[in-house]
Design a protein around this motif. Sequence first.
Motif, PDB file in Angstrom:
ATOM      1  N   ILE A  54      -2.009  12.928   7.805  1.00 29.36           N
ATOM      2  CA  ILE A  54      -2.603  11.763   7.148  1.00 29.36           C
ATOM      3  C   ILE A  54      -3.985  11.396   7.668  1.00 29.36           C
ATOM      4  O   ILE A  54      -4.704  10.650   7.035  1.00 29.36           O
ATOM      5  CB  ILE A  54      -1.689  10.528   7.238  1.00 29.36           C
ATOM      6  N   GLY A  55      -4.351  11.893   8.833  1.00 26.93           N
ATOM      7  CA  GLY A  55      -5.673  11.600   9.381  1.00 26.93           C
ATOM      8  C   GLY A  55      -5.741  10.235  10.038  1.00 26.93           C
ATOM      9  O   GLY A  55      -4.788   9.467  10.026  1.00 26.93           O
ATOM     10  N   ASP A  56      -6.905   9.920  10.619  1.00 31.53           N
ATOM     11  CA  ASP A  56      -7.036   8.681  11.383  1.00 31.53           C
ATOM     12  C   ASP A  56      -7.928   7.637  10.723  1.00 31.53           C
ATOM     13  O   ASP A  56      -8.285   6.650  11.340  1.00 31.53           O
ATOM     14  CB  ASP A  56      -7.523   8.971  12.792  1.00 31.53           C
ATOM     15  N   ASP A  75      -3.326  -0.821   2.872  1.00 35.56           N
ATOM     16  CA  ASP A  75      -2.067  -0.503   2.184  1.00 35.56           C
ATOM     17  C   ASP A  75      -1.742   0.987   2.244  1.00 35.56           C
ATOM     18  O   ASP A  75      -1.445   1.614   1.238  1.00 35.56           O
ATOM     19  CB  ASP A  75      -2.111  -0.986   0.732  1.00 35.56           C
ATOM     20  N   ASN A  76      -1.790   1.542   3.450  1.00 35.60           N
ATOM     21  CA  ASN A  76      -1.541   2.970   3.642  1.00 35.60           C
ATOM     22  C   ASN A  76      -0.067   3.316   3.778  1.00 35.60           C
ATOM     23  O   ASN A  76       0.299   4.463   3.981  1.00 35.60           O
ATOM     24  CB  ASN A  76      -2.301   3.498   4.862  1.00 35.60           C
ATOM     25  N   SER A 106      -4.303  10.538  14.116  1.00 32.74           N
ATOM     26  CA  SER A 106      -4.909  11.784  13.655  1.00 32.74           C
ATOM     27  C   SER A 106      -3.825  12.847  13.491  1.00 32.74           C
ATOM     28  O   SER A 106      -4.096  14.026  13.592  1.00 32.74           O
ATOM     29  CB  SER A 106      -5.977  12.248  14.647  1.00 32.74           C
ATOM     30  N   LYS A 107      -2.606  12.400  13.221  1.00 32.34           N
ATOM     31  CA  LYS A 107      -1.471  13.310  13.105  1.00 32.34           C
ATOM     32  C   LYS A 107      -0.763  13.086  11.770  1.00 32.34           C
ATOM     33  O   LYS A 107      -1.412  12.842  10.776  1.00 32.34           O
ATOM     34  CB  LYS A 107      -0.538  13.079  14.288  1.00 32.34           C
ATOM     35  N   THR A 108       0.557  13.144  11.794  1.00 37.32           N
ATOM     36  CA  THR A 108       1.334  13.004  10.563  1.00 37.32           C
ATOM     37  C   THR A 108       2.067  11.676  10.481  1.00 37.32           C
ATOM     38  O   THR A 108       2.960  11.528   9.666  1.00 37.32           O
ATOM     39  CB  THR A 108       2.372  14.134  10.446  1.00 37.32           C
ATOM     40  N   TYR A 109       1.726  10.721  11.321  1.00 37.99           N
ATOM     41  CA  TYR A 109       2.458   9.464  11.288  1.00 37.99           C
ATOM     42  C   TYR A 109       1.538   8.255  11.426  1.00 37.99           C
ATOM     43  O   TYR A 109       0.403   8.357  11.862  1.00 37.99           O
ATOM     44  CB  TYR A 109       3.534   9.422  12.382  1.00 37.99           C
ATOM     45  N   VAL A 110       2.075   7.107  11.021  1.00 37.77           N
ATOM     46  CA  VAL A 110       1.442   5.814  11.255  1.00 37.77           C
ATOM     47  C   VAL A 110       2.299   5.098  12.289  1.00 37.77           C
ATOM     48  O   VAL A 110       3.433   5.498  12.556  1.00 37.77           O
ATOM     49  CB  VAL A 110       1.336   4.974   9.964  1.00 37.77           C
ATOM     50  N   LEU A 164       3.476   7.415   2.748  1.00 37.13           N
ATOM     51  CA  LEU A 164       2.249   7.266   3.520  1.00 37.13           C
ATOM     52  C   LEU A 164       1.081   7.725   2.676  1.00 37.13           C
ATOM     53  O   LEU A 164       1.186   8.710   1.933  1.00 37.13           O
ATOM     54  CB  LEU A 164       2.309   8.108   4.798  1.00 37.13           C
ATOM     55  N   ARG A 165      -0.049   7.010   2.792  1.00 38.99           N
ATOM     56  CA  ARG A 165      -1.268   7.375   2.081  1.00 38.99           C
ATOM     57  C   ARG A 165      -2.261   7.901   3.106  1.00 38.99           C
ATOM     58  O   ARG A 165      -2.548   7.255   4.099  1.00 38.99           O
ATOM     59  CB  ARG A 165      -1.832   6.160   1.354  1.00 38.99           C
TER      60      ARG A 165
END
Length: 167
Positions: free
Chosen positions: A76-78, A83-84, A103-107, A131-132
């Motif tokens: 997903i990036g950083d 509203d992500n 900067s990974k796959t999670y919030v 996730l957006r």
Amino acid sequence: MLRVIVGLTALFFALNAYALNGSEEHWGVTEETDGFTDNSVVTAMVVAEGGPENGFILLTCYSDGFEGKVSAGEYIGDKRIRDNFKFRVDEENPVELTMKPTSKTYVYFNNFNSPFFKALENGKSTILVQLRSYDYDTSSARYTLRGSTNAVREVKEACKNRGRNAD
């Protein structure tokens, strides 16, 4: 190449978390001792339908605070965007939030008062998350809520016992 490295790192993290007793069928809770500080770390987790490569929810009480991580398995990036994160519990209306990107796959989030945390604590059957990413692509994952109420409360109680309410 960066996406591959980040993806493999997140998958390794999720697979380690998968070994914590969480699975696609139920939530798991573990308590481990940090080898550097001798403090206990309480973690609740579940993996997405289809396995850890499709996502995970990880709630952890460290000696210095609480952190919740949510993944739907995709990079997903950083970049912080509004509203992500969207979730839907059972047949209720979807809820959109802004969570902290990585900067990974999670919030992640650090607040017990988060509507998402409360949904995990009070839901009945399943939770769907979306996730957006930084470029507005979306990824989704579905999780069971079986065992989530007790698991979430164990993490919350561990933090309260340490004076870390995260409210």
